[in-house]
Design a protein around this motif. Structure first.
Motif, short mmCIF file in Angstrom:
data_model
loop_
_atom_site.label_atom_id
_atom_site.label_comp_id
_atom_site.label_asym_id
_atom_site.label_seq_id
_atom_site.Cartn_x
_atom_site.Cartn_y
_atom_site.Cartn_z
N VAL A 6 0.84 -1.20 0.00
CA VAL A 6 0.00 0.00 0.00
C VAL A 6 0.88 1.25 0.00
CG1 VAL A 6 -1.75 1.27 1.29
CG2 VAL A 6 -1.90 -1.20 1.12
N ALA A 7 1.99 1.22 0.72
CA ALA A 7 2.90 2.36 0.74
C ALA A 7 3.52 2.60 -0.63
CB ALA A 7 4.01 2.13 1.78
N ALA A 8 3.88 1.54 -1.34
CA ALA A 8 4.42 1.69 -2.70
C ALA A 8 3.38 2.31 -3.61
CB ALA A 8 4.86 0.33 -3.24
N LEU A 9 2.14 1.86 -3.48
CA LEU A 9 1.05 2.42 -4.29
C LEU A 9 0.85 3.89 -3.97
CD1 LEU A 9 -1.39 1.62 -6.21
CD2 LEU A 9 -2.71 1.67 -4.12
N ALA A 10 0.84 4.24 -2.68
CA ALA A 10 0.64 5.63 -2.28
C ALA A 10 1.77 6.53 -2.78
CB ALA A 10 0.53 5.72 -0.76
N LEU A 11 2.99 6.06 -2.69
CA LEU A 11 4.12 6.85 -3.16
C LEU A 11 4.04 7.07 -4.67
CD1 LEU A 11 6.78 8.25 -2.43
CD2 LEU A 11 7.93 6.08 -2.89
N CYS A 12 3.71 6.03 -5.41
CA CYS A 12 3.56 6.16 -6.86
C CYS A 12 2.43 7.13 -7.20
CB CYS A 12 3.32 4.80 -7.51
SG CYS A 12 4.77 3.74 -7.51
N MET A 13 1.34 7.06 -6.43
CA MET A 13 0.21 7.95 -6.68
C MET A 13 0.61 9.40 -6.43
SD MET A 13 -2.82 7.87 -7.72
CE MET A 13 -4.25 8.87 -7.80
N LEU A 14 1.31 9.66 -5.35
CA LEU A 14 1.74 11.04 -5.06
C LEU A 14 2.67 11.57 -6.13
CD1 LEU A 14 2.32 10.85 -1.21
CD2 LEU A 14 0.55 12.13 -2.40
N VAL A 15 3.64 10.77 -6.53
CA VAL A 15 4.59 11.22 -7.56
C VAL A 15 3.87 11.40 -8.90
CG1 VAL A 15 6.66 10.57 -8.86
CG2 VAL A 15 6.58 10.22 -6.40
N GLY A 16 2.97 10.46 -9.23
CA GLY A 16 2.22 10.58 -10.48
C GLY A 16 1.35 11.83 -10.51
N MET A 17 0.69 12.14 -9.41
CA MET A 17 -0.15 13.33 -9.35
C MET A 17 0.70 14.59 -9.48
SD MET A 17 -3.13 12.19 -9.34
CE MET A 17 -4.23 13.49 -8.89
N LEU A 18 1.88 14.57 -8.86
CA LEU A 18 2.79 15.72 -8.97
C LEU A 18 3.24 15.90 -10.42
CD1 LEU A 18 4.43 17.92 -7.54
CD2 LEU A 18 6.25 16.25 -7.27
N VAL A 19 3.59 14.81 -11.09
CA VAL A 19 3.99 14.88 -12.49
C VAL A 19 2.84 15.41 -13.35
CG1 VAL A 19 4.64 13.49 -14.51
CG2 VAL A 19 5.77 13.11 -12.32
N GLY A 20 1.61 14.94 -13.08
CA GLY A 20 0.44 15.40 -13.82
C GLY A 20 0.18 16.88 -13.62
N VAL A 64 -0.95 -4.23 -2.95
CA VAL A 64 -1.15 -3.68 -4.29
C VAL A 64 -2.38 -4.33 -4.93
CG1 VAL A 64 -0.15 -3.45 -6.59
CG2 VAL A 64 1.29 -3.15 -4.58
N MET A 65 -2.56 -5.63 -4.74
CA MET A 65 -3.71 -6.33 -5.32
C MET A 65 -5.02 -5.81 -4.76
SD MET A 65 -2.44 -8.21 -7.59
CE MET A 65 -3.86 -9.16 -8.04
N PHE A 66 -5.04 -5.47 -3.48
CA PHE A 66 -6.26 -4.93 -2.88
C PHE A 66 -6.67 -3.64 -3.59
CE2 PHE A 66 -8.01 -1.77 0.07
CZ PHE A 66 -9.23 -2.38 0.34
N TRP A 67 -5.70 -2.75 -3.78
CA TRP A 67 -6.04 -1.47 -4.41
C TRP A 67 -6.24 -1.62 -5.91
CZ3 TRP A 67 -8.20 2.23 -2.01
CH2 TRP A 67 -7.98 2.38 -0.65
N SER A 68 -5.66 -2.65 -6.52
CA SER A 68 -5.93 -2.84 -7.94
C SER A 68 -7.39 -3.19 -8.16
CB SER A 68 -5.01 -3.90 -8.53
OG SER A 68 -5.36 -5.18 -8.06
N ALA A 69 -8.00 -3.86 -7.19
CA ALA A 69 -9.43 -4.15 -7.28
C ALA A 69 -10.25 -2.87 -7.14
CB ALA A 69 -9.84 -5.15 -6.21
N MET A 70 -9.70 -1.88 -6.48
CA MET A 70 -10.39 -0.60 -6.27
C MET A 70 -10.09 0.41 -7.38
SD MET A 70 -12.12 -0.97 -3.55
CE MET A 70 -12.54 0.70 -3.17
N TYR A 71 -9.22 0.05 -8.33
CA TYR A 71 -8.73 1.01 -9.32
C TYR A 71 -9.86 1.63 -10.14
CZ TYR A 71 -6.31 2.85 -13.37
OH TYR A 71 -5.87 3.67 -14.36
#
Length: 133
Positions: A6-20, A64-71
């Motif tokens: 979940v932390a890896a997902l959150a970090l990727c989300m923060l960086v991705g949003m910043l890039v966007g 990661v799989m948990f949040w992939s179901a929520m994607y």
């Protein structure tokens, strides 16, 4: 260990949003341009790299799989915040951009379908693997 996924997902989300956001400023649009897409691509690349290095255990993958179901619900919720009426009122550029993305995606389907070699199907799950699932 699930927390690490979940932390890896959150970090990727923060960086991705910043890039966007930065891309939106560079392009001159007052919106996030592709932040979720950048986050998902980054998540796939980072988790693949960690798996190959042996530093991403199966328990972390469960986060990661948990949040992939929520994607899909999350993307729908984020897309609902976009102001579609204003985009369409802004001129035909929004419609042309959407149609261009649709055409490019449709044109790439046959190309991506041919990528890689034909492989043997996966063997059936053992009893121990079935119990884990």
């Amino acid at each position: 260990m699930v927390l690490y996924g979940v932390a890896a997902l959150a970090l990727c989300m923060l960086v991705g949003m910043l890039v966007g956001e930065v891309l939106g400023v560079v392009v001159g649009v007052e919106a996030n341009v592709g932040g979720v897409g950048f986050a998902m691509i980054m998540l796939v690349l980072v988790t693949d790299k960690l798996r190959r290095m042996g530093k991403f255990p199966p328990a972390s993958e469960q986060g990661v799989m948990f949040w992939s179901a929520m994607y899909i619900p999350i993307v729908i919720a984020m897309a609902s915040t976009q102001n579609v009426v204003e985009a369409l009122a802004g001129g035909p550029m929004a419609i042309l951009a959407g149609l261009g993305a649709l055409a490019a995606g449709a044109a790439l389907v046959p190309v991506l379908a041919r990528v890689g070699e034909k492989a043997e199907p996966l063997p059936p799950l053992t009893e121990a693997e079935k119990q884990e699932v």
